[in-house]
Design an enzyme around this catalytic site. Structure first.
Site, PDB file in Angstrom:
ATOM      1  N   LYS A   1       3.015  50.336  30.024  1.00  9.93           N
ATOM      2  CA  LYS A   1       2.265  51.095  29.021  1.00  9.93           C
ATOM      3  C   LYS A   1       0.800  51.270  29.482  1.00  9.93           C
ATOM      4  CE  LYS A   1       0.695  49.268  25.137  1.00  9.93           C
ATOM      5  NZ  LYS A   1       0.643  48.584  23.835  1.00  9.93           N
TER       6      LYS A   1
ATOM      7  N   ASP B   1       4.239  53.470  23.865  1.00 13.93           N
ATOM      8  CA  ASP B   1       3.955  52.250  23.117  1.00 13.93           C
ATOM      9  C   ASP B   1       4.924  52.184  21.935  1.00 13.93           C
ATOM     10  OD1 ASP B   1       3.082  54.109  21.333  1.00 13.93           O
ATOM     11  OD2 ASP B   1       1.007  53.428  21.270  1.00 13.93           O
TER      12      ASP B   1
END
Ligand code: SF4
Length: 221
Positions: free
Chosen positions: A129, A147
């Site tokens: 991420k 996310d």
């Protein structure tokens, strides 16, 4: 099972842009607007994990007022960094990781941030991420930062049917036009905080309601 209609991405993105214009940008996007510096984006993304946006922004500003390069940040040491980024979540662990990351950048990459996802995820405290956010916002390289909000909303909408953020990233790479890869994260983060919330989303006032399959949404408002 009913086949999902193709996603009208231009329309989805246009709708989400209007939504975003009514709210504050995520903290890391604000930092990226101010300085498109991969190092600052890397560090502020590390600070942002499990931390509210306003806390991340204030913590990043305090730290960057004193140190903006791997060499100067490393020289602060983890205790001073912890003081500067407090009350960010897990500030002790993050400050340790920040010093380790700065040391690696100085010793292995001549004080720069590598423009490579594998090298980035090798850094302490950096996952996919964070790596994708650094590639996208820091280097302008098309990368999808998945996310919890992107993963949840993509599955509820029925764009993807995946179990993990990593699977969602791969599925979205096949579906989403590359022109939207970098932007999709900031478009969905605020939307996920205000409208498509984790529990009981606000479907009755959602601008994407007409195309949403609401998969896995037992209760809504
Ligand atoms: S309709 Fe509901 S579940 Fe679907 S995106 Fe909107 S808020 Fe989320």
């Amino acid at each position: 099972m009913r086949r999902a209609a193709p996603v009208e991405w231009d329309s989805v993105v246009a709708t989400l842009r209007v939504e975003l214009s009514r709210m504050q940008l995520p903290s890391v996007s604000q930092i990226a607007r101010f300085a498109r510096d991969p190092f600052l984006i890397l560090i502020s993304t590390m600070i942002s994990l499990r931390t509210k946006d306003d806390v991340t922004l204030a913590a990043s500003e305090r730290l960057f007022a004193i140190a903006r390069t791997p060499a100067t940040m490393r020289s602060l040491g983890d205790e001073q960094i912890a003081d500067l980024i407090y009350p960010a979540g897990f500030y002790h662990t993050k400050s340790r990781h920040i010093v380790e990351v700065c040391t690696i950048l100085c010793e292995r990459y001549n004080g720069t941030v590598p423009e490579d996802v594998d090298a980035l995820v090798d850094l302490p405290g950096v996952g996919r991420k964070t790596a994708n956010l650094v590639l996208g916002l820091g280097f302008g390289v098309p990368a999808i930062c998945v996310d919890t909000h992107v993963h949840r909303i993509a599955n509820r909408q029925g764009w993807v049917a995946t179990r993990t953020p990593e699977q969602t990233e791969l599925a979205l790479q096949r579906l989403l036009p590359r022109a939207y890869w970098i932007e999709i994260n900031e478009l969905l983060v605020g939307f996920g905080q205000t409208t498509c919330t984790p529990t009981s989303p606000f479907c009755s006032r959602c601008p994407l309601q007409s195309t949403c399959r609401r998969i896995g949404v037992p209760r809504s408002r």
